[in-house]
Motif scaffolding. Structure first.
Motif, PDB file in Angstrom:
ATOM      1  N   CYS A 135       0.835  -1.213   0.000  1.00 24.92           N
ATOM      2  CA  CYS A 135       0.000   0.000   0.000  1.00 24.92           C
ATOM      3  C   CYS A 135       0.863   1.254   0.000  1.00 24.92           C
ATOM      4  O   CYS A 135       0.591   2.212  -0.720  1.00 24.92           O
ATOM      5  CB  CYS A 135      -0.925   0.003   1.207  1.00 24.92           C
ATOM      6  SG  CYS A 135      -2.265  -1.182   1.110  1.00 24.92           S
ATOM      7  N   ASP A 154      -1.254  -2.781  -8.550  1.00 23.47           N
ATOM      8  CA  ASP A 154      -2.137  -1.641  -8.747  1.00 23.47           C
ATOM      9  C   ASP A 154      -3.126  -1.638  -7.592  1.00 23.47           C
ATOM     10  O   ASP A 154      -3.032  -2.466  -6.683  1.00 23.47           O
ATOM     11  CB  ASP A 154      -2.830  -1.703 -10.109  1.00 23.47           C
ATOM     12  CG  ASP A 154      -3.586  -2.985 -10.340  1.00 23.47           C
ATOM     13  OD1 ASP A 154      -3.622  -3.832  -9.427  1.00 23.47           O
ATOM     14  OD2 ASP A 154      -4.143  -3.146 -11.430  1.00 23.47           O
ATOM     15  N   SER A 155      -4.039  -0.716  -7.582  1.00 23.91           N
ATOM     16  CA  SER A 155      -4.934  -0.573  -6.428  1.00 23.91           C
ATOM     17  C   SER A 155      -5.807  -1.809  -6.220  1.00 23.91           C
ATOM     18  O   SER A 155      -6.059  -2.211  -5.085  1.00 23.91           O
ATOM     19  CB  SER A 155      -5.787   0.671  -6.574  1.00 23.91           C
ATOM     20  OG  SER A 155      -6.542   0.611  -7.755  1.00 23.91           O
ATOM     21  N   ASN A 172       1.581   2.749  -9.694  1.00 20.53           N
ATOM     22  CA  ASN A 172       1.556   1.361 -10.151  1.00 20.53           C
ATOM     23  C   ASN A 172       2.966   0.849 -10.404  1.00 20.53           C
ATOM     24  O   ASN A 172       3.811   1.565 -10.943  1.00 20.53           O
ATOM     25  CB  ASN A 172       0.712   1.229 -11.419  1.00 20.53           C
ATOM     26  CG  ASN A 172      -0.756   1.480 -11.152  1.00 20.53           C
ATOM     27  OD1 ASN A 172      -1.191   1.539 -10.005  1.00 20.53           O
ATOM     28  ND2 ASN A 172      -1.508   1.643 -12.214  1.00 20.53           N
ATOM     29  N   SER A 232      -5.510  -4.248  -2.845  1.00 24.25           N
ATOM     30  CA  SER A 232      -6.678  -4.375  -1.970  1.00 24.25           C
ATOM     31  C   SER A 232      -7.117  -5.836  -1.838  1.00 24.25           C
ATOM     32  O   SER A 232      -7.486  -6.274  -0.741  1.00 24.25           O
ATOM     33  CB  SER A 232      -7.825  -3.506  -2.467  1.00 24.25           C
ATOM     34  OG  SER A 232      -8.230  -3.907  -3.752  1.00 24.25           O
TER      35      SER A 232
END
Length: 122
Positions: A52, A78-79, A60, A83
């Motif tokens: 994070c 990437d996000s 990224n 997650s």
């Protein structure tokens, strides 16, 4: 620099979880197996925090763990992937903490932790 540290910790975490698969055939105590497994999950959780931070500060990323003549192992951060990885680490921690008491004294205690470790490693 942070990307290299995350790559090293990722490899160590995967090795920890994969080595747990060899434990049911050994004569180790069940408490050691559980502690070994929970250590791997805590490392994964800390690694998700590191991912994070890496995503927040550098955007990224493509973490290349190793390459050899055009072949290699690379992770895309990437996000969405961070997650999902964080969610899996948290759920795995909850499941393992719960099963510690629920399965205590059962015959397949070590086998359960080994199987779930291999599942989480992949």
């Amino acid at each position: 620099m942070l990307a290299k540290i995350c790559s090293i910790v990722l490899i160590l975490s995967l090795l920890n979880l994969m080595l747990t698969a060899l434990i049911p055939k050994s004569n180790l105590k069940a408490s050691f197996v559980r502690k070994w497994n929970l250590t791997g999950i805590w490392i994964s959780l800390l690694m998700s925090v590191g991912f994070c931070l890496l995503l927040f500060f550098e955007g990224n990323q493509n973490l290349s763990l190793f390459t050899f003549e055009g072949l290699g192992l690379e992770f895309k951060l990437d996000s969405l992937s961070v997650s999902v990885y964080s969610m899996i680490a948290i759920i795995a921690l909850v499941v393992l903490r719960y099963s510690k008491n629920y399965l205590k004294g059962e015959k397949g205690y070590k086998q359960f932790f080994a199987t779930i470790s291999v599942t989480l490693a992949f």
